[in-house]
Design an enzyme around this catalytic site. Structure first.
Site, PDB file in Angstrom:
ATOM      1  CE  LYS A 130      -4.047  -2.021   0.764  1.00  0.00           C
ATOM      2  NZ  LYS A 130      -5.302  -1.917  -0.166  1.00  0.00           N
ATOM      3  CE  LYS A 234     -10.847  -4.794  -2.092  1.00  0.00           C
ATOM      4  NZ  LYS A 234      -9.977  -4.138  -3.170  1.00  0.00           N
TER       5      LYS A 234
END
Ligand SMILES: [Mg+2]
Length: 324
Positions: A130, A234
């Site tokens: 990230k 997702k």
């Protein structure tokens, strides 16, 4: 006669998760149980409001309304609730149980280095890190070190969680030209897909969409701008399973990477089943999320490692349900 019920869950992370959206201490969601013609099915509502999904309150109100009147139609923007109900109705039941390579998830900041070493030792070869959490200078400095450690042993995905602006995105893409990066994920916020497509043309680093894909109709809308993807899917956020599968059937050339939204075993199983149905995707799945919860909290079922395979029996879900 169908019988629908739901229960909430709350699951603290081992330590609060840091992303470009800020700190996240615990995952909250709903488990849905549906009895239909003597069959029991489970589904999980795992919203990500930062991505623009419904809230838990929206989901619980919609489920209560459905319990009251099963004929009601669910509004399409309740994507997580739709997915949970489709799973509970057995729509992924006949999906195969294929093993998947897993992308290890590195924490933001300096602890990424030690985490990468540990995951390499465990046999992982794809990693996600990230960015957009600390200063670009600090992150690029660390990124060089990560690539050095990775050299010849694996590949890195970077995820900015929509936390960069145009200039920072361009600076990252220029920086990444020299490194074996798989893609830069969602540098700019939803609404700025055209800018991301321009940058993806200009540099060799693929730009993957994630947050941008959360709204109903987004997959179809952005296939033209990003005909090869990559799209981070997702499953918890796709809405209707049937609509997703029909989109996929006609767009086999789009590179799809399946990814978790920090679900319990019920949502993970469903997501892995959906990924198993997709014979056009062999990308490592983004399920490094499993490690971010304590193993002993009772919500997990799959064994975390470089390979993940679905196949949990329904009584494991029944046990999870009873504990809530
Ligand atoms: Mg992402």
């Amino acid at each position: 006669m169908d019988s629908l019920a739901w229960k909430p869950y709350c699951r603290p992370f081992r330590s609060p998760l840091r992303t470009a959206h800020g700190e996240w201490p615990q995952r909250e969601g709903l488990i849905v149980r549906l009895e239909h013609e003597g069959q029991v099915g489970f589904g999980e509502v795992a919203p990500l409001e930062d991505f623009g999904t419904e809230s838990l309150l929206d989901a619980s109100e919609a489920l209560d309304a459905l319990i009251e009147d099963p004929e009601l139609e669910l509004p399409p923007e309740l994507v997580c609730t739709r997915f949970a109900l489709d799973c509970a109705a057995g729509m992924l039941e006949r999906a195969p149980a294929r093993p998947h390579h897993v992308a290890g998830l590195l924490p933001a900041g300096i602890t990424a280095y030690a985490a990468l070493q540990t995951l390499l030792d465990q046999g992982f070869t794809t990693f996600k890190w990230k960015i957009g959490v600390e200063s670009m200078e600090a992150e690029q400095h660390l990124c060089r070190e990560l690539f050095k450690l990775l050299h010849g042993k694996g590949i890195l995905r970077l995820d900015a969680n929509a936390g960069l602006d145009y200039a920072a995105t361009e600076a990252w893409m220029a920086f990444l030209e020299d490194y074996p990066v798989e893609f830069l994920e969602q540098p700019l916020p939803p609404g700025e897909e055209a800018s991301m497509a321009i940058l993806a043309e200009r540099y060799s680093v693929p730009v993957a969409l994630d947050e941008s894909l959360c709204q109903p109709g987004a997959l179809t809308a952005f296939t033209e701008l990003f005909p090869k993807g990559p799209f981070v899917i997702k499953p918890a956020l796709i809405g209707s399973v049937k609509s997703y599968l029909s989109w996929r059937a006609f767009r086999p050339g789009v590179r799809v990477v399946y990814s978790s939204a920090f679900e319990t075993a019920i949502g993970i199983e469903a997501a892995l089943r959906l990924a198993s149905m997709d014979e056009h995707s062999s990308a490592a799945v983004g399920f490094g999320t499993l490690e971010y919860f304590p193993h002993e909290d009772g919500f997990s079922g799959h064994i975390y490692g470089p390979i993940l395979t679905p196949g949990l029996p329904v009584d494991a879900f029944e046990r999870l349900w009873k504990r809530l």
